[in-house]
Design a protein around this motif. Structure first.
Motif, PDB file in Angstrom:
ATOM      1  N   ALA A  83       0.804  -1.205   0.052  1.00  0.00           N
ATOM      2  CA  ALA A  83      -0.096   0.090  -0.038  1.00  0.00           C
ATOM      3  C   ALA A  83       0.668   1.386   0.054  1.00  0.00           C
ATOM      4  CB  ALA A  83      -0.824   0.003   1.098  1.00  0.00           C
ATOM      5  N   ALA A  84       1.830   1.169   0.746  1.00  0.00           N
ATOM      6  CA  ALA A  84       2.830   2.370   0.767  1.00  0.00           C
ATOM      7  C   ALA A  84       3.525   2.539  -0.352  1.00  0.00           C
ATOM      8  CB  ALA A  84       3.945   2.168   2.173  1.00  0.00           C
ATOM      9  N   SER A  85       4.023   1.614  -1.211  1.00  0.00           N
ATOM     10  CA  SER A  85       4.578   1.647  -2.470  1.00  0.00           C
ATOM     11  C   SER A  85       3.484   2.216  -3.355  1.00  0.00           C
ATOM     12  CB  SER A  85       5.041   0.269  -2.861  1.00  0.00           C
ATOM     13  OG  SER A  85       6.048  -0.213  -1.943  1.00  0.00           O
ATOM     14  N   MET A  86       2.374   1.671  -3.416  1.00  0.00           N
ATOM     15  CA  MET A  86       1.323   2.368  -4.399  1.00  0.00           C
ATOM     16  C   MET A  86       1.132   3.821  -4.076  1.00  0.00           C
ATOM     17  SD  MET A  86       0.415   0.016  -6.333  1.00  0.00           S
ATOM     18  CE  MET A  86       0.228  -1.827  -6.765  1.00  0.00           C
ATOM     19  N   LEU A  87       1.002   4.036  -2.855  1.00  0.00           N
ATOM     20  CA  LEU A  87       0.875   5.569  -2.560  1.00  0.00           C
ATOM     21  C   LEU A  87       1.961   6.457  -3.120  1.00  0.00           C
ATOM     22  CD1 LEU A  87      -0.655   8.139  -1.151  1.00  0.00           C
ATOM     23  CD2 LEU A  87       0.599   7.127   1.247  1.00  0.00           C
ATOM     24  N   ALA A  88       3.343   5.992  -2.917  1.00  0.00           N
ATOM     25  CA  ALA A  88       4.429   6.733  -3.465  1.00  0.00           C
ATOM     26  C   ALA A  88       4.441   6.832  -5.052  1.00  0.00           C
ATOM     27  CB  ALA A  88       5.705   6.030  -2.944  1.00  0.00           C
ATOM     28  N   LEU A  89       4.061   5.710  -5.584  1.00  0.00           N
ATOM     29  CA  LEU A  89       4.008   5.729  -6.959  1.00  0.00           C
ATOM     30  C   LEU A  89       3.030   6.581  -7.634  1.00  0.00           C
ATOM     31  CD1 LEU A  89       4.310   1.855  -7.646  1.00  0.00           C
ATOM     32  CD2 LEU A  89       6.107   3.628  -8.125  1.00  0.00           C
ATOM     33  N   THR A  90       1.749   6.633  -6.842  1.00  0.00           N
ATOM     34  CA  THR A  90       0.607   7.477  -7.570  1.00  0.00           C
ATOM     35  C   THR A  90       1.138   9.046  -7.114  1.00  0.00           C
ATOM     36  OG1 THR A  90      -0.619   7.227  -5.398  1.00  0.00           O
ATOM     37  CG2 THR A  90      -1.115   5.771  -7.166  1.00  0.00           C
ATOM     38  N   LEU A  91       1.641   9.096  -6.006  1.00  0.00           N
ATOM     39  CA  LEU A  91       2.076  10.751  -5.895  1.00  0.00           C
ATOM     40  C   LEU A  91       3.243  11.190  -6.813  1.00  0.00           C
ATOM     41  CD1 LEU A  91       2.284  10.611  -1.887  1.00  0.00           C
ATOM     42  CD2 LEU A  91       0.566  11.860  -3.237  1.00  0.00           C
ATOM     43  N   MET A  92       4.048  10.056  -7.323  1.00  0.00           N
ATOM     44  CA  MET A  92       5.139  10.504  -7.989  1.00  0.00           C
ATOM     45  C   MET A  92       4.886  10.534  -9.677  1.00  0.00           C
ATOM     46  SD  MET A  92       8.556   8.970  -6.637  1.00  0.00           S
ATOM     47  CE  MET A  92       8.060   7.113  -6.565  1.00  0.00           C
ATOM     48  N   ASN A  93       3.534   9.902  -9.720  1.00  0.00           N
ATOM     49  CA  ASN A  93       2.831  10.089 -11.160  1.00  0.00           C
ATOM     50  C   ASN A  93       3.415   9.106 -11.938  1.00  0.00           C
ATOM     51  OD1 ASN A  93       0.644  10.702 -12.830  1.00  0.00           O
ATOM     52  ND2 ASN A  93       1.716  12.478 -13.787  1.00  0.00           N
ATOM     53  N   VAL A  94       3.956   7.990 -11.632  1.00  0.00           N
ATOM     54  CA  VAL A  94       4.514   6.935 -12.260  1.00  0.00           C
ATOM     55  C   VAL A  94       3.633   6.423 -13.358  1.00  0.00           C
ATOM     56  CG1 VAL A  94       5.778   4.840 -12.343  1.00  0.00           C
ATOM     57  CG2 VAL A  94       6.145   6.386 -10.681  1.00  0.00           C
ATOM     58  N   GLN A  95       4.146   6.390 -14.620  1.00  0.00           N
ATOM     59  CA  GLN A  95       3.069   6.154 -15.736  1.00  0.00           C
ATOM     60  C   GLN A  95       3.781   4.519 -16.284  1.00  0.00           C
ATOM     61  OE1 GLN A  95      -0.070   8.042 -16.766  1.00  0.00           O
ATOM     62  NE2 GLN A  95       0.438   8.460 -14.515  1.00  0.00           N
ATOM     63  N   ILE A  96       4.640   4.169 -15.956  1.00  0.00           N
ATOM     64  CA  ILE A  96       5.097   2.684 -16.254  1.00  0.00           C
ATOM     65  C   ILE A  96       4.520   1.842 -15.145  1.00  0.00           C
ATOM     66  CG2 ILE A  96       7.095   3.303 -17.623  1.00  0.00           C
ATOM     67  CD1 ILE A  96       8.777   2.813 -15.273  1.00  0.00           C
ATOM     68  N   LEU A  97       4.342   0.559 -15.886  1.00  0.00           N
ATOM     69  CA  LEU A  97       3.319  -0.323 -14.921  1.00  0.00           C
ATOM     70  C   LEU A  97       4.542  -1.369 -14.062  1.00  0.00           C
ATOM     71  CD1 LEU A  97       0.688  -1.550 -17.606  1.00  0.00           C
ATOM     72  CD2 LEU A  97       0.902   0.164 -15.710  1.00  0.00           C
TER      73      LEU A  97
END
Length: 421
Positions: free
Chosen positions: A90-104
């Motif tokens: 969950a923490a990793s998903m939060l960080a990725l969304t906050l950084m707007n990561v667009q690769i999967l």
């Protein structure tokens, strides 16, 4: 009102039940958020398929070793470690969304921790319940925990959809908070817990083989696990619900939501009844009867062209599955020595996890080959055939009367059959 014989009067069990419910809600909410967010990025259905693969592969690889660890170390600690892995996801998903990561691939990498967490948490949870609940209350405890999970299955997707309107970052932050609280609550689960029994001179592979051999040599355990696995594998009509909703029942997304919720509603209703009035006798008969009823309801659902009748069939499927799951989980725990419960529970988790994934695949393949209605009907027929075969192959399971009649079989006993109390 909980009576004196209720597990709810047990503070440790209540804490464990609360932890499971919070984690299950978080998992359901996170599943909605992950699906929406990944599809928003990729716009490719295969990207969603890889989500399941990213969780299932590490879970499948780690479950059996995790079962051995559960038998060697503190089960409460192992459950907390599994919950921590889910926190990391969950923490990793939060960080990725906050950084707007667009690769999967970073998202899939984060989901690997979820798979490892499930591998650790599943066996640890199943093996911990008999350590904190008296044997006479175990059936009720199983019914209550199953009801809690099914309740989360009903509420979680709806809650997740509403929270996601606030944004994926808010959703993943809330999931992290739920997972963190679920781990913290485990501190209220008190012992004393028996010390693990470790046989000197036997390595990790030997211990894993011993656990699998115990399942293989005990017809009550093997029969219960394999019967449920085959029923889930063949009766996976729920994987076809989007097709039934649109093309057979001619309903929209709101109808699909009702169809998805119906099995869980049936399961929760029966789980609450079993939590209050557990089965007292003829449990082997009820196990086989309910799996057979599950097959009949699957056939009825496949043949139905009426939305209300389809809902009824799904309710029956959920209710019958709850009874069979209640009997199976209680039997397996009572028929397994405490020193092996982690490994046997790991086999259980692996069987059911694999059958869920493969059941969806089987339903998709048969639907592609024969059509969606024949696929559901054939799955139901196959389930009924399995019930007949298993009733003949596992008479010791079929003739179990009281759940408390089943006792563990010591490893040096040649015949693994239920022992009368």
């Amino acid at each position: 009102m909980a009576d004196s014989s209720s597990p709810l009067r047990n503070t440790s069990f209540l804490a464990l039940l609360s932890s499971r419910f919070l984690a299950a809600i978080a998992t359901q909410v996170q599943a909605v958020a992950v699906g929406w967010h990944i599809y928003d990025i990729a716009r490719d259905p295969m990207a969603l398929g890889y989500v399941g693969l990213a969780v299932f592969i590490p879970m499948a690889l780690a479950t059996l070793p995790a079962g051995d660890m559960v038998d060697r170390y503190s089960r409460r600690t192992m459950l907390a470690v599994g919950g921590t892995m889910q926190c990391i996801t969950a923490a990793s998903m939060l960080a990725l969304t906050l950084m707007n990561v667009q690769i999967l691939w970073p998202y899939y990498a984060a989901l690997v921790f979820m798979g490892i967490g499930r591998a650790l948490g599943g066996p640890a949870y199943q093996a911990l319940v008999p350590q904190i609940v008296p044997e006479a209350q175990l059936g009720r405890a199983v019914a209550m925990t199953s009801s809690a999970f099914q309740s989360a299955t009903i509420a979680g997707p709806a809650v997740g959809g509403l929270i996601y309107l606030a944004g994926p970052d808010i959703t993943f932050a809330l999931c992290f908070a739920f997972y963190a609280v679920s781990v913290s609550v485990l501190a209220l689960v008190r012992g004393p817990f028996p010390k693990p029994v470790i046989t000197p001179g036997i390595g990790a592979v030997g211990r894993l083989v011993a656990g699998m051999n115990y399942v293989r040599s005990n017809p009550v355990v093997l029969g219960a696990l394999s019967l449920d696995m085959m029923a889930v594998l063949l009766g996976g009509a729920t994987a076809l619900l989007p097709i039934f909703a649109r093309d057979v029942l001619h309903t929209g997304p709101e109808g699909l939501g009702m169809l998805r919720a119906a099995p869980a509603v049936g399961a929760v209703a029966v789980g609450l009844i079993l939590g209050r009035w557990p089965l007292q006798q003829r449990t082997g008969f009820y196990l086989f009867s309910c799996v057979g009823l599950f097959g009949l309801a699957t056939i009825g659902f496949g043949l139905s062209g009426n939305f209300v009748f389809s809902l009824f069939c799904l309710l029956v499927m959920g209710a019958s599955d709850m009874i069979s799951m209640y009997v199976r989980q209680t039997l397996v725990q009572l028929a397994t020595p405490d020193a092996m419960r982690g490994r046997v529970s790991a086999v259980n988790v692996l069987f059911i996890g694999a059958s869920n994934e493969l059941g969806e695949f089987e339903s998709g393949v048969t639907a592609a080959w024969f059509g969606v209605v024949p696929a559901a009907v054939l799955g139901g027929i196959g389930t009924i055939v399995v019930v007949g075969l298993w009733a003949w192959m596992f008479p010791a399971l079929r003739t179990v009367d009281r759940l408390t009649d089943v006792k563990p079989v010591l490893p040096d006993e040649p015949d693994a059959v239920p022992q009368k109390a």
